[in-house]
Design a protein around this motif. Structure first.
Motif, PDB file in Angstrom:
ATOM      1  N   HIS A 110       0.848  -1.189   0.000  1.00 45.26           N
ATOM      2  CA  HIS A 110       0.000   0.000   0.000  1.00 45.26           C
ATOM      3  C   HIS A 110       0.882   1.237   0.000  1.00 45.26           C
ATOM      4  O   HIS A 110       1.393   1.636   1.035  1.00 45.26           O
ATOM      5  CB  HIS A 110      -0.918  -0.013   1.218  1.00 45.26           C
ATOM      6  CG  HIS A 110      -1.935  -1.112   1.182  1.00 45.26           C
ATOM      7  ND1 HIS A 110      -1.749  -2.326   1.806  1.00 45.26           N
ATOM      8  CD2 HIS A 110      -3.140  -1.204   0.564  1.00 45.26           C
ATOM      9  CE1 HIS A 110      -2.805  -3.109   1.581  1.00 45.26           C
ATOM     10  NE2 HIS A 110      -3.660  -2.460   0.837  1.00 45.26           N
ATOM     11  N   ALA A 117      -4.887  -8.614   4.008  1.00 46.32           N
ATOM     12  CA  ALA A 117      -5.544  -7.954   2.874  1.00 46.32           C
ATOM     13  C   ALA A 117      -6.092  -8.984   1.900  1.00 46.32           C
ATOM     14  O   ALA A 117      -7.225  -8.879   1.417  1.00 46.32           O
ATOM     15  CB  ALA A 117      -4.555  -7.021   2.165  1.00 46.32           C
ATOM     16  N   TRP A 154      -6.499   2.652   5.424  1.00 46.07           N
ATOM     17  CA  TRP A 154      -7.350   1.858   4.533  1.00 46.07           C
ATOM     18  C   TRP A 154      -8.535   1.319   5.327  1.00 46.07           C
ATOM     19  O   TRP A 154      -8.412   1.002   6.504  1.00 46.07           O
ATOM     20  CB  TRP A 154      -6.543   0.734   3.876  1.00 46.07           C
ATOM     21  CG  TRP A 154      -5.610   1.272   2.834  1.00 46.07           C
ATOM     22  CD1 TRP A 154      -4.553   2.122   3.053  1.00 46.07           C
ATOM     23  CD2 TRP A 154      -5.655   1.056   1.423  1.00 46.07           C
ATOM     24  NE1 TRP A 154      -3.938   2.425   1.852  1.00 46.07           N
ATOM     25  CE2 TRP A 154      -4.592   1.782   0.842  1.00 46.07           C
ATOM     26  CE3 TRP A 154      -6.490   0.308   0.580  1.00 46.07           C
ATOM     27  CZ2 TRP A 154      -4.342   1.784  -0.537  1.00 46.07           C
ATOM     28  CZ3 TRP A 154      -6.233   0.304  -0.788  1.00 46.07           C
ATOM     29  CH2 TRP A 154      -5.173   1.038  -1.344  1.00 46.07           C
ATOM     30  N   PHE A 201      -8.409  -0.910   8.538  1.00 46.51           N
ATOM     31  CA  PHE A 201      -7.482  -1.994   8.205  1.00 46.51           C
ATOM     32  C   PHE A 201      -6.248  -1.977   9.101  1.00 46.51           C
ATOM     33  O   PHE A 201      -5.798  -3.026   9.578  1.00 46.51           O
ATOM     34  CB  PHE A 201      -7.082  -1.891   6.727  1.00 46.51           C
ATOM     35  CG  PHE A 201      -6.204  -3.006   6.255  1.00 46.51           C
ATOM     36  CD1 PHE A 201      -6.606  -4.322   6.367  1.00 46.51           C
ATOM     37  CD2 PHE A 201      -4.961  -2.745   5.688  1.00 46.51           C
ATOM     38  CE1 PHE A 201      -5.792  -5.358   5.931  1.00 46.51           C
ATOM     39  CE2 PHE A 201      -4.145  -3.775   5.246  1.00 46.51           C
ATOM     40  CZ  PHE A 201      -4.560  -5.084   5.365  1.00 46.51           C
TER      41      PHE A 201
END
Lengths: 464, 464
Positions: free
Chosen positions: A158, B142, B244, B436
């Motif tokens: 990310h 993820a 996230w 997240f």
């Protein structure tokens, strides 16, 4: 018993079994004391036909309440369907209406709507056949991408969205600020960035590549999959201000390995979508663009052609074509040139490598073999869309990279951490970038890129 | 033969076979004409031990060039390792040095570095044991999230990052603009948004929920997984300006179904990570936080407790605890209250439902059963971290939603499309949100949220 997804009923359920389904009514039709509903829950293009007999106690009331767009739940028995194009239908034993839709005002009536109009009701267009298919295929593409990389041990990295540097120089950037713009406009003083949230000017990222390189220098193989931004005032069917991008980066990899991965990657995605969304793909072939299946087969079945930029120029010069833009070594290839190569000359996906140093980015590896005239860049050109992937081997030599940065008029100090990657444990590495919406456009054949993302952002448009 | 990933060699390769490996040297040690390298390529926490004998022609040259941080490729033969803690080692037959690392300047020497220091070299910290483990576990989380939803037929919905509305009112927003801030500051006029890129003020999203509801009203089950932003000046170990978020949204679903999904979801992710990253999880247990395995087992093995907010208040009142913050019906639960419930009283994950209407958002469904005193909200509290998930059933009734919007002092016209979802084919629906990075923090036991995202953004920090 809990309700089933309509796609599961259509694919697997047996006649003469009980079932429940719920969804939105696409059409209602009455004939001789029987009503037929086409019910859709978004799981598939095909609707489930529901048959409601007037023997049902709630018949009158329910039929009056239901119109196109209404949400209902139906319990009943599945029966073999006498109708064409469907294996089974649901004979209702009870119908519950959740929400109605007034036919006088509900914008999605049975007639065909233009895509332009549907963009103005982006909150309802996912309920149409076309956008249902587009977003199911988009989802399949997205998951295929993760699965492809994860199966190969790549780490999803990310990379940041808010960035303080325009390191790649890839385009105009949006500014991000915690300052109040109205107060700022009245201040009549230079901006005091020390008062801003991050203490300096910040922007929306145009690429995660440089940070992906950081991660590749620790995990060997990584990929990004996230939003990127361009503040370019391009009001075209191929540009978005906000779009998603995929950028794999591989350590211990050269340009040939990069091209191998990109070819495997495209074949994998197209195979995945054809397998997961066969009805949607048939829809695109029949209703949107009759080349989508042929283009997909070229990606899957053909070994990609690989040529150098220099060979490409020679082929274009020898083509006897009247191109609008000049063909000359040192100039970039235009769309018409790319299409000639992939669609007319080779008639298959074509990877062009080793571009002139003068038209490519500072971070691309300089070729020594030709007196540093070219860099290890590649573009993948696909029949039907043109350039779909761009990538390069990166310059891993500290001294060469530094001199390239200076030669571009950039300041090496801004790239201190990027240079550190070459200072400590540098390795040959390579990667590429793929615009996700371009890919979805390519697969679906949709003409306008605003129609393959749920809520498009473009000049003067940030609705929903 | 092409090089193998080190994790594959360590797990599956047989002694007395040939192998190639490449990676970065973690340590080098010389003894009696033999050198030992610990080689890591990011695929696993464990290094591959490489043994280089001085019989190798390039021995002197190679050993001189190699230090901690250098990148090398080794070809040789795998042999059973006499050393402790490793099944096999690689006996080198050739060594190629790609990039060196000067021990005088390379910041990652063998000694232990503080996490604070490592944040200043975020471009190198992924090469450490701790951050290697963190980002591998982050990646596993993820992928687990995508796999969980995709297996259940959910569509990944890409909701917009740039938004013109602060519909959820979830927090302070960053402004996004195509205008030049320096020119703007000198203008001494009100901002002319008609000249801005989107023709109106725009911001970075704080939540994709409202747009996810749009998609759920067409596809039944959807989820978001993307970056969200808060311009809050919170310089804490639990806040990021950019993070996230995952937000599933289900049509035809009530609060109980929502809680069921959330519980299945957490169990799935923890199971997935324990299965895929056993060495990394052992590392966190032994080196970072000795509760991570116990906390994980509570998520996986225990049926989550479910209580109402009203019951929770009663339990807190009867606890005889001296809480810092008051316990009173109508006030929000504080972290200390949440921890008491999940860690002391129930000693397992606890779902609190039906919160007072006055402390929750306008879009949550009003309960009729208690004279509209509560809404169908839920928070999931987990031992070891506190609130990990927040969600609700949404208000699907047009008239109730409109009056709630007005009662909050908001303008229904700003919510025209959100209200349309209740006007046309409205259905009961529900969803939740999960930060997240909070999840990764929870799983890994890392104390500071800036250490579970590769490039953290926080007040005065947008480096890399």
């Amino acid at each position: 018993m809990s309700p089933s997804r309509i796609i599961d009923l259509l694919r697997h359920a047996q006649p003469e079994t009980s079932a429940q389904a719920q969804g939105w009514v696409r059409t209602k039709r009455e004939a001789k004391g029987i009503a037929f509903l086409e019910l859709n829950d978004g799981s598939s293009l095909q609707n489930l036909q529901v048959v409601i007999s007037q023997d049902l106690p709630e018949y009158e009331q329910v039929i009056k309440a239901i119109a196109t767009g209404a949400a209902v739940k139906v319990a009943g028995k599945l029966v073999a369907s006498p109708g064409k194009g469907q294996r089974i239908e649901l004979s209702a034993e009870s119908v519950e209406v959740f929400g109605t839709a007034d036919p006088e005002t509900y914008p999605l009536q049975k007639k065909r709507h233009s895509f332009e109009f549907l963009r103005t009701i982006a909150h309802l267009r996912p309920r149409t056949n076309t956008f249902g298919a587009v977003f199911r295929v988009r989802n399949a593409c997205a998951y295929a991408i993760h699965q492809f990389f994860q199966e190969r041990g790549f780490i999803w990295a990310h990379t940041p969205i808010i960035t303080a540097s325009d390191c790649e120089g890839a385009g105009e950037m949006f500014a991000v600020t915690g300052l109040n713009l109205d107060k700022l406009a009245q201040s009549s003083k230079p901006v005091d960035y020390s008062q801003d949230f991050f203490g300096k000017p910040t922007f929306l990222t145009v690429s995660g590549q440089l940070e992906a390189e950081i991660m590749a220098m620790a995990f060997s193989n990584v990929y990004t999959f996230g939003p990127t931004f361009r503040a370019e005032n391009s009001n075209t069917s191929r540009h978005l201000a906000e779009f998603w991008m995929i950028e794999p980066e591989m350590a211990f990899c050269d340009l040939e390995g990069n091209a191998d991965l990109a070819e495997d990657f495209l074949k994998y995605i197209f195979n995945f979508v054809l397998e997961k969304c066969p009805e949607d793909m048939t829809f695109f072939q029949e209703r949107i663009n009759d080349q989508v299946m042929a283009n997909a087969r070229k990606i899957i079945d053909q070994k990609f052609e690989r040529i150098t930029y220099t060979e490409a120029i020679r082929l274009l010069e020898n083509s006897n074509k009247n191109f609008e833009f000049p063909v000359k070594w040192g100039l970039d290839l235009q769309s018409e040139h790319e299409r000639y190569l992939a669609e007319e000359f080779f008639q298959k996906p074509t990877i062009v490598m080793d571009y002139p140093i003068g038209i490519k980015s500072f971070y691309m590896r300089v070729n020594d073999s030709d007196s540093q005239q070219t860099v290890r860049a590649m573009d993948i050109l696909a029949p039907g869309i043109g350039e779909i992937i761009g990538g390069s081997q990166r310059e891993e030599r500290l001294d060469v990279l530094e001199s390239r940065i200076k030669a571009m008029g950039l300041n090496p100090e801004d790239y201190w951490w990027y240079l550190d990657l070459r200072r400590y444990g540098s390795v040959p590495h390579a990667g590429f970038g793929l615009g996700f919406e371009r890919l979805v456009q390519f697969i679906t054949g949709m003409g306008n890129i605003r129609d393959v993302i749920p809520f498009p952002r473009s000049p003067l448009n940030a609705d929903f």
